[in-house]
Design a protein around this motif. Structure first.
Motif, PDB file in Angstrom:
ATOM      1  N   TRP A 292      93.755  36.902  63.524  1.00 59.24           N
ATOM      2  CA  TRP A 292      95.089  37.103  64.019  1.00 59.24           C
ATOM      3  C   TRP A 292      95.409  38.394  63.446  1.00 59.24           C
ATOM      4  O   TRP A 292      96.009  39.239  64.256  1.00 59.24           O
ATOM      5  N   ARG A 293      95.128  38.607  62.149  1.00 58.68           N
ATOM      6  CA  ARG A 293      95.095  40.163  61.551  1.00 58.68           C
ATOM      7  C   ARG A 293      94.499  41.268  62.514  1.00 58.68           C
ATOM      8  O   ARG A 293      94.776  42.320  62.933  1.00 58.68           O
ATOM      9  N   ASP A 294      93.295  40.737  62.987  1.00 56.45           N
ATOM     10  CA  ASP A 294      92.387  41.633  63.715  1.00 56.45           C
ATOM     11  C   ASP A 294      92.976  41.639  65.079  1.00 56.45           C
ATOM     12  O   ASP A 294      92.834  42.933  65.881  1.00 56.45           O
TER      13      ASP A 294
ATOM     14  N   TRP B 248     101.213  39.827  58.009  1.00 63.75           N
ATOM     15  CA  TRP B 248     102.475  40.759  57.851  1.00 63.75           C
ATOM     16  C   TRP B 248     102.246  41.901  57.451  1.00 63.75           C
ATOM     17  O   TRP B 248     102.677  43.061  57.827  1.00 63.75           O
ATOM     18  N   ALA B 249     101.138  42.054  56.663  1.00 64.94           N
ATOM     19  CA  ALA B 249     100.723  43.341  56.179  1.00 64.94           C
ATOM     20  C   ALA B 249     100.115  43.917  57.249  1.00 64.94           C
ATOM     21  O   ALA B 249     100.209  45.481  57.361  1.00 64.94           O
ATOM     22  N   ALA B 250      99.451  43.542  58.340  1.00 62.20           N
ATOM     23  CA  ALA B 250      98.690  44.106  59.387  1.00 62.20           C
ATOM     24  C   ALA B 250      99.843  44.611  60.210  1.00 62.20           C
ATOM     25  O   ALA B 250      99.829  45.561  61.036  1.00 62.20           O
ATOM     26  N   ILE B 251     101.081  43.725  60.340  1.00 63.56           N
ATOM     27  CA  ILE B 251     102.090  44.029  61.412  1.00 63.56           C
ATOM     28  C   ILE B 251     102.672  45.486  60.812  1.00 63.56           C
ATOM     29  O   ILE B 251     103.036  46.390  61.451  1.00 63.56           O
ATOM     30  N   VAL B 252     102.929  45.340  59.608  1.00 60.16           N
ATOM     31  CA  VAL B 252     103.813  46.643  58.885  1.00 60.16           C
ATOM     32  C   VAL B 252     102.839  47.670  58.796  1.00 60.16           C
ATOM     33  O   VAL B 252     103.084  48.935  59.448  1.00 60.16           O
ATOM     34  N   SER B 253     101.404  47.679  58.977  1.00 54.23           N
ATOM     35  CA  SER B 253     100.517  48.643  59.108  1.00 54.23           C
ATOM     36  C   SER B 253     100.646  49.453  60.522  1.00 54.23           C
ATOM     37  O   SER B 253     100.549  50.604  60.706  1.00 54.23           O
ATOM     38  N   ARG B 254     100.670  48.439  61.352  1.00 53.34           N
ATOM     39  CA  ARG B 254     100.438  48.685  62.603  1.00 53.34           C
ATOM     40  C   ARG B 254     101.881  49.393  62.895  1.00 53.34           C
ATOM     41  O   ARG B 254     101.892  50.543  63.915  1.00 53.34           O
ATOM     42  N   HIS B 255     102.822  49.021  62.655  1.00 53.82           N
ATOM     43  CA  HIS B 255     104.126  49.512  62.965  1.00 53.82           C
ATOM     44  C   HIS B 255     104.208  51.067  62.291  1.00 53.82           C
ATOM     45  O   HIS B 255     104.739  51.839  62.970  1.00 53.82           O
ATOM     46  N   ALA B 256     103.533  51.149  61.220  1.00 53.91           N
ATOM     47  CA  ALA B 256     103.562  52.274  60.627  1.00 53.91           C
ATOM     48  C   ALA B 256     102.842  53.562  61.253  1.00 53.91           C
ATOM     49  O   ALA B 256     103.077  54.525  61.356  1.00 53.91           O
ATOM     50  N   ALA B 257     101.773  52.789  61.839  1.00 52.28           N
ATOM     51  CA  ALA B 257     100.951  53.821  62.763  1.00 52.28           C
ATOM     52  C   ALA B 257     101.315  54.135  64.150  1.00 52.28           C
ATOM     53  O   ALA B 257     100.916  54.719  65.084  1.00 52.28           O
ATOM     54  N   GLY B 258     102.701  53.577  64.356  1.00 53.98           N
ATOM     55  CA  GLY B 258     103.326  53.809  65.777  1.00 53.98           C
ATOM     56  C   GLY B 258     103.860  52.751  66.791  1.00 53.98           C
ATOM     57  O   GLY B 258     104.532  53.145  67.729  1.00 53.98           O
ATOM     58  N   ALA B 259     103.380  51.709  66.253  1.00 57.56           N
ATOM     59  CA  ALA B 259     103.437  50.438  67.190  1.00 57.56           C
ATOM     60  C   ALA B 259     105.190  50.202  67.350  1.00 57.56           C
ATOM     61  O   ALA B 259     105.444  50.197  66.164  1.00 57.56           O
ATOM     62  N   ILE B 260     105.791  49.737  68.183  1.00 57.11           N
ATOM     63  CA  ILE B 260     107.061  49.363  68.260  1.00 57.11           C
ATOM     64  C   ILE B 260     107.229  48.000  67.675  1.00 57.11           C
ATOM     65  O   ILE B 260     106.242  47.019  67.952  1.00 57.11           O
TER      66      ILE B 260
END
Length: 243
Positions: free
Chosen positions: A77-79, A107-119
């Protein structure tokens, strides 16, 4: 970031979601995440509803069935969210979704993706989890609305904020009782049904048919309507994750 009072994946949000998709790449990938409903039998329906909604808007939905802490530690799910453009948490229990996600690789992956620009978006319980503290309903009346609630730390993207979705249908007397139990120095962020507050560049805007209401108490609030800048809401922050 987007927080909704309700109405995720319905026609009430078509124009709002379509405008956000227009900022992203063509056929953007949207993760549908029903974690807040993990104790119910509704996640497949949330996936179906969210997928149909975003396909109709030209996006590519991605079903993310993270329903408990074991799922939130599963690398698949992280991937699965590593290249999505939008992560959308649908409604359910705010206490359960926080307990399920906090300090996990997902959740760490979600925060990382959001930091990279994902809504990052949440509706109802999925919006409540993003505050500094969340109400946790402990009993509900015949109307399905909470009659009693406690509080607990939330996921912390809006420090000092407690999110109250469905704000236009919550009885004020119940809200007043809950507010007396809130931690000091918190603001109420009330979001009406079929209404959203959207952050871009650290500035928030109200969207939808209802109001966004913010203030330290029910007696001291400012209401914002569709298209207006919510200038009393501070920019979100990226929390530190210890997964």
């Amino acid at each position: 970031m987007m927080l909704c009072g309700s109405g995720e994946f319905t026609s009430a949000m078509d124009a709002i979601d379509g405008a956000l998709l227009a900022r992203l790449r063509p056929h953007a990938r949207v993760a549908i995440v029903p974690t807040a409903a993990g104790q119910e039998d509704t996640p497949p329906r949330w996936i179906e509803k969210g997928s149909a909604h975003f396909r109709a808007l030209g996006a590519e939905p991605v079903a993310i069935l993270v329903l408990d802490r074991a799922d939130a530690h599963d690398a698949k799910w992280r991937d699965a969210v590593a290249d999505v453009d939008w992560i959308y948490f649908s409604g359910g229990s705010p206490g359960y979704v926080v307990e399920t996600l906090e300090r996990t690789p997902f959740w760490a992956a979600i925060v990382s993706r959001h930091a990279a620009g994902a809504i990052l978006a949440g509706s109802s319980g999925g919006a409540m989890m993003l505050g500094g503290t969340t109400l946790v309903p402990t009993a509900r009346g015949p109307d399905g609305l909470p009659t009693h609630a406690t509080t607990r730390a939330a996921l912390g993207l809006l420090p000092g904020v407690i999110v109250a979705p469905h704000f236009d249908i919550l009885p004020p007397a119940r809200l007043a009782r809950w507010i007396t139990a809130w931690p000091d120095h918190h603001q109420l962020l009330g979001i009406d049904e079929d209404t959203a507050v959207i952050e871009e560049g650290g500035r928030w805007t109200a969207r939808g048919r209802g109001r966004v209401v913010i203030g330290p108490s029910l007696e001291e609030t400012t209401a914002y309507h569709d298209g207006t800048l919510v200038d009393t809401l501070a920019p979100s922050v990226l929390p530190t994750i210890n997964a």
